[in-house]
Write a protein that holds these residues in place. Structure first.
Motif, PDB file in Angstrom:
ATOM      1  N   LEU A 146       0.828  -1.204   0.000  1.00  0.00           N
ATOM      2  CA  LEU A 146       0.000   0.000   0.000  1.00  0.00           C
ATOM      3  C   LEU A 146       0.868   1.262   0.000  1.00  0.00           C
ATOM      4  CD1 LEU A 146      -2.862   1.130   0.049  1.00  0.00           C
ATOM      5  CD2 LEU A 146      -2.816   0.987   2.552  1.00  0.00           C
ATOM      6  N   ILE A 147       2.003   1.220   0.707  1.00  0.00           N
ATOM      7  CA  ILE A 147       2.935   2.355   0.660  1.00  0.00           C
ATOM      8  C   ILE A 147       3.397   2.580  -0.773  1.00  0.00           C
ATOM      9  CG2 ILE A 147       5.215   3.182   1.357  1.00  0.00           C
ATOM     10  CD1 ILE A 147       4.812   1.750   4.021  1.00  0.00           C
ATOM     11  N   GLY A 148       3.776   1.499  -1.442  1.00  0.00           N
ATOM     12  CA  GLY A 148       4.213   1.624  -2.826  1.00  0.00           C
ATOM     13  C   GLY A 148       3.114   2.072  -3.760  1.00  0.00           C
ATOM     14  N   ALA A 149       1.871   1.735  -3.432  1.00  0.00           N
ATOM     15  CA  ALA A 149       0.753   2.077  -4.306  1.00  0.00           C
ATOM     16  C   ALA A 149       0.371   3.547  -4.228  1.00  0.00           C
ATOM     17  CB  ALA A 149      -0.455   1.205  -3.966  1.00  0.00           C
ATOM     18  N   VAL A 150       0.691   4.227  -3.121  1.00  0.00           N
ATOM     19  CA  VAL A 150       0.275   5.629  -2.967  1.00  0.00           C
ATOM     20  C   VAL A 150       1.426   6.620  -3.085  1.00  0.00           C
ATOM     21  CG1 VAL A 150      -1.680   4.959  -1.526  1.00  0.00           C
ATOM     22  CG2 VAL A 150       0.460   5.606  -0.439  1.00  0.00           C
ATOM     23  N   TYR A 151       2.677   6.162  -2.955  1.00  0.00           N
ATOM     24  CA  TYR A 151       3.815   7.080  -3.019  1.00  0.00           C
ATOM     25  C   TYR A 151       4.491   6.990  -4.381  1.00  0.00           C
ATOM     26  CZ  TYR A 151       3.938   8.745   1.786  1.00  0.00           C
ATOM     27  OH  TYR A 151       3.634   9.385   2.962  1.00  0.00           O
ATOM     28  N   PRO A 152       4.733   8.125  -5.049  1.00  0.00           N
ATOM     29  CA  PRO A 152       5.517   8.124  -6.288  1.00  0.00           C
ATOM     30  C   PRO A 152       6.926   7.593  -6.035  1.00  0.00           C
ATOM     31  CG  PRO A 152       4.395  10.216  -5.975  1.00  0.00           C
ATOM     32  CD  PRO A 152       4.256   9.457  -4.689  1.00  0.00           C
ATOM     33  N   LYS A 153       7.577   7.132  -7.073  1.00  0.00           N
ATOM     34  CA  LYS A 153       8.881   6.483  -6.903  1.00  0.00           C
ATOM     35  C   LYS A 153       9.915   7.398  -6.263  1.00  0.00           C
ATOM     36  CE  LYS A 153       8.379   3.046 -10.561  1.00  0.00           C
ATOM     37  NZ  LYS A 153       8.878   2.531 -11.859  1.00  0.00           N
ATOM     38  N   ASP A 154       9.860   8.701  -6.581  1.00  0.00           N
ATOM     39  CA  ASP A 154      10.869   9.602  -6.036  1.00  0.00           C
ATOM     40  C   ASP A 154      10.629   9.928  -4.562  1.00  0.00           C
ATOM     41  OD1 ASP A 154       8.573  11.039  -6.500  1.00  0.00           O
ATOM     42  OD2 ASP A 154       9.598  12.810  -7.295  1.00  0.00           O
ATOM     43  N   GLU A 155       9.523   9.465  -3.978  1.00  0.00           N
ATOM     44  CA  GLU A 155       9.228   9.695  -2.569  1.00  0.00           C
ATOM     45  C   GLU A 155       9.215   8.407  -1.747  1.00  0.00           C
ATOM     46  OE1 GLU A 155       5.641  11.901  -2.046  1.00  0.00           O
ATOM     47  OE2 GLU A 155       6.123  13.374  -3.594  1.00  0.00           O
ATOM     48  N   ARG A 156       9.381   7.270  -2.398  1.00  0.00           N
ATOM     49  CA  ARG A 156       9.218   5.999  -1.698  1.00  0.00           C
ATOM     50  C   ARG A 156      10.329   5.731  -0.689  1.00  0.00           C
ATOM     51  NH1 ARG A 156       7.214   2.045  -6.669  1.00  0.00           N
ATOM     52  NH2 ARG A 156       5.142   2.986  -6.883  1.00  0.00           N
ATOM     53  N   ASN A 157      11.562   6.037  -1.058  1.00  0.00           N
ATOM     54  CA  ASN A 157      12.664   5.770  -0.126  1.00  0.00           C
ATOM     55  C   ASN A 157      12.468   6.532   1.180  1.00  0.00           C
ATOM     56  OD1 ASN A 157      13.944   4.026  -1.819  1.00  0.00           O
ATOM     57  ND2 ASN A 157      15.410   5.515  -2.608  1.00  0.00           N
ATOM     58  N   ARG A 158      12.016   7.782   1.080  1.00  0.00           N
ATOM     59  CA  ARG A 158      11.773   8.573   2.279  1.00  0.00           C
ATOM     60  C   ARG A 158      10.642   7.957   3.111  1.00  0.00           C
ATOM     61  NH1 ARG A 158      10.437  14.128   0.413  1.00  0.00           N
ATOM     62  NH2 ARG A 158      12.385  13.741  -0.709  1.00  0.00           N
ATOM     63  N   ALA A 159       9.589   7.506   2.431  1.00  0.00           N
ATOM     64  CA  ALA A 159       8.464   6.889   3.137  1.00  0.00           C
ATOM     65  C   ALA A 159       8.885   5.598   3.819  1.00  0.00           C
ATOM     66  CB  ALA A 159       7.320   6.619   2.159  1.00  0.00           C
ATOM     67  N   VAL A 160       9.682   4.801   3.111  1.00  0.00           N
ATOM     68  CA  VAL A 160      10.174   3.548   3.702  1.00  0.00           C
ATOM     69  C   VAL A 160      11.079   3.846   4.889  1.00  0.00           C
ATOM     70  CG1 VAL A 160      11.590   1.495   3.296  1.00  0.00           C
ATOM     71  CG2 VAL A 160       9.935   2.223   1.595  1.00  0.00           C
ATOM     72  N   TRP A 163       8.867   4.561   7.786  1.00  0.00           N
ATOM     73  CA  TRP A 163       8.276   3.286   8.227  1.00  0.00           C
ATOM     74  C   TRP A 163       9.296   2.454   9.007  1.00  0.00           C
ATOM     75  CZ3 TRP A 163       9.530  -1.816   7.140  1.00  0.00           C
ATOM     76  CH2 TRP A 163       8.578  -2.774   7.475  1.00  0.00           C
ATOM     77  N   ALA A 164      10.533   2.374   8.491  1.00  0.00           N
ATOM     78  CA  ALA A 164      11.568   1.576   9.147  1.00  0.00           C
ATOM     79  C   ALA A 164      11.946   2.161  10.506  1.00  0.00           C
ATOM     80  CB  ALA A 164      12.806   1.479   8.248  1.00  0.00           C
ATOM     81  N   ALA A 165      12.059   3.501  10.572  1.00  0.00           N
ATOM     82  CA  ALA A 165      12.403   4.134  11.845  1.00  0.00           C
ATOM     83  C   ALA A 165      11.308   3.908  12.885  1.00  0.00           C
ATOM     84  CB  ALA A 165      12.626   5.627  11.631  1.00  0.00           C
ATOM     85  N   ALA A 166      10.053   4.041  12.456  1.00  0.00           N
ATOM     86  CA  ALA A 166       8.939   3.805  13.384  1.00  0.00           C
ATOM     87  C   ALA A 166       8.918   2.351  13.833  1.00  0.00           C
ATOM     88  CB  ALA A 166       7.621   4.176  12.713  1.00  0.00           C
ATOM     89  N   SER A 167       9.210   1.443  12.921  1.00  0.00           N
ATOM     90  CA  SER A 167       9.254   0.025  13.279  1.00  0.00           C
ATOM     91  C   SER A 167      10.343  -0.245  14.304  1.00  0.00           C
ATOM     92  CB  SER A 167       9.491  -0.831  12.026  1.00  0.00           C
ATOM     93  OG  SER A 167       8.443  -0.664  11.098  1.00  0.00           O
TER      94      SER A 167
END
Length: 477
Positions: A146-160, A163-167
């Motif tokens: 779902l993260i990949g489905a809503v975030y454009p490719k140039d913003e995905r690394n930041r979103a991940v 997510w990783a930091a929160a995890s």
């Protein structure tokens, strides 16, 4: 999860998603951020539950008046389910929609958590943990997709990265929170964390998640069933090996011999099942693990290394709480604090070491990280009689740093070892391998009578993972 495990290859699940901007499905920045929060909350149920449960095991065993092998199945019932059907969960998200399956997986996980909290016996608890595994196998790949489905490719690394930091933070806080809950309200309270979170996730999905757009994709149901049965057989055999102490009576010796034969037969059936799975995957029109990936030497070696390294980590995480609570007499809260050096080191240092891997290469980082982890485990094995600081805190710090060194390069190496259209599948397989490693590590740990021998075994399999990288990953990678 049974232990606070980091996902070794989650990024590929996200990166393999098509760009919503290119497809004309982009949503507003504020809504994307809310969806990211939803995915973090959903994933945090599994992370908090796993790391909090770790310090509750001694109290759980005492309260239910059960043995170590049964406690092991409280963990394995979850892990074998998760390992077996995570890939199926990802396929279900494609078939029925990522947001929808995220909500369904969260509901299942929340319901199963309530069943765990209300368990009157260890058998009930194991059954509820299996249901938790079903929920996690659906919600985890759905949240990442779902993260990949809503975030454009140039913003995905930041979103991940968020997510990783929160995890990492929820994982780090889990043992401390779990220890306090166990001391104050009992081990059942660890499971009551999840039902409210599940309801919040479902409500937010209904309010903010974009409309599902999915394409029909078939998945290998027969292969998943074969794999689940094979893993269950192997886990049962490993968990029962070494449970029966030698005895002098003829009847007991006969019973012991029969038990040994049963264990050998069931274990053999598990091995046959894995061979049957390998054969089926070659002839299946929709295999979970296509032969082209198995024949990829680098990809195969990286996954073999993942199996060994995470098995060593699973052995340590299963044995350490019993050392801290039963042998050292620590409270559950104190035992939870002892895990912080590992989880904080991993959470805070993974990104800097990932950047370093871009400069010096992933292969060197993988070897160094696995070797450092093996050294930390040996330190714990031979420091049993030392102080808590020297025997646990210091080696756990080294272990956290070592895994921070290897986790991000492992992600990059697995993804770069396959073609672009196989990235999502490769990521899912590597995550499933890490679940299998948990299963095998816990089973081995439960059959080892000595803490020292257990930590030595963990160090040995971890070093074997480092050597596997040496022989399978080409220099310059």
């Amino acid at each position: 999860m049974a232990q606070p495990f980091v996902e070794p290859c989650s990024r590929g699940m996200v990166e393999a998603e098509p760009c919503p901007r290119e497809l004309g499905r982009e949503i507003s920045l504020q809504r994307r951020r809310i969806v990211l929060v939803i995915c973090i909350l959903a994933s945090s149920m599994a992370f908090i539950d796993g790391s909090a449960l770790t310090v509750a095991l001694p109290n759980l065993r005492a309260d239910l008046e059960t043995d170590l092998a049964s406690v092991q199945w409280v963990l394995n019932g979850y892990v074998v389910t998760l390992a077996s059907i995570t890939l199926v969960g990802g396929a279900l998200a494609d078939v029925y929609g990522k947001a929808r399956m995220l909500a369904i997986g969260s509901l299942i996980f929340g319901l199963a958590s309530a069943m765990c909290a209300l368990a009157p016996s260890v058998a009930w608890l194991i059954a509820a943990r299996v249901l938790q595994g079903v929920g996690a196998a659906i919600l985890t790949p759905s949240s990442l997709a779902l993260i990949g489905a809503v975030y454009p490719k140039d913003e995905r690394n930041r979103a991940v990265g968020v997510w990783a930091a929160a995890s990492a933070l929820t994982t780090a806080g889990g043992p401390v929170l779990g220890g306090w809950l166990v001391e104050t309200f009992g081990w059942q309270s660890v499971f009551w964390i999840n039902p409210p979170l599940a309801l919040v996730v479902v409500g937010m999905v209904a309010a903010f998640a974009p409309q599902d757009r999915h394409e029909l994709r078939r998945f290998d149901v027969i292969g998943a069933a074969i794999l689940a049965a094979a893993l269950a057989a192997l886990a049962w055999a490993l968990s029962n090996a070494g449970r029966h102490a030698p005895t002098e009576t003829a009847l007991a010796e006969t019973t012991l011999a029969m038990s040994g034969v049963t264990i050998a037969v069931v274990g053999g059936l598990g091995v046959v099942g894995l061979a049957l799975y390998a054969y089926w995957e070659r002839i299946s029109p929709h295999p979970m693990t296509p032969p082209r990936l198995v024949e990829n030497r680098t990809f195969f070696g990286l996954n073999a290394s993942t199996l060994m390294i995470y098995s060593g980590l699973a052995i340590m995480f299963f044995l350490l709480p019993f050392d801290l609570v039963d042998r050292r007499g620590m409270t559950p809260t104190g035992a939870g604090l002892a895990f912080l050096p590992f989880t904080l080191g991993l959470g805070l240092l993974s990104r800097p070491f990932g950047a370093l891997a871009d400069s010096i290469g992933a292969r060197a980082m993988l070897i160094a990280g696995a070797a450092g982890a093996s050294l930390a485990l040996l330190w714990m094995a031979f420091g049993q009689n030392a102080s808590l600081t020297l025997a646990v805190i210091a080696p756990m710090t080294l272990l956290g740093i070592s895994f921070a060194v290897l986790v991000t390069p492992l992600t990059a190496s697995v993804i770069s070892s396959v073609e672009r259209n196989d990235e999502g599948l490769a990521s899912g397989i590597n995550n499933a391998i890490s679940r299998v490693a948990q299963l095998l590590g816990i089973a081995l740990a439960a059959s080892i009578a000595s803490l020292e021998i257990g930590f030595i075994a963990a160090a040995a399999v971890t070093m074997a993972g480092a050597l596997t990288v040496v022989v399978s990953v080409p220099p310059g990678t």
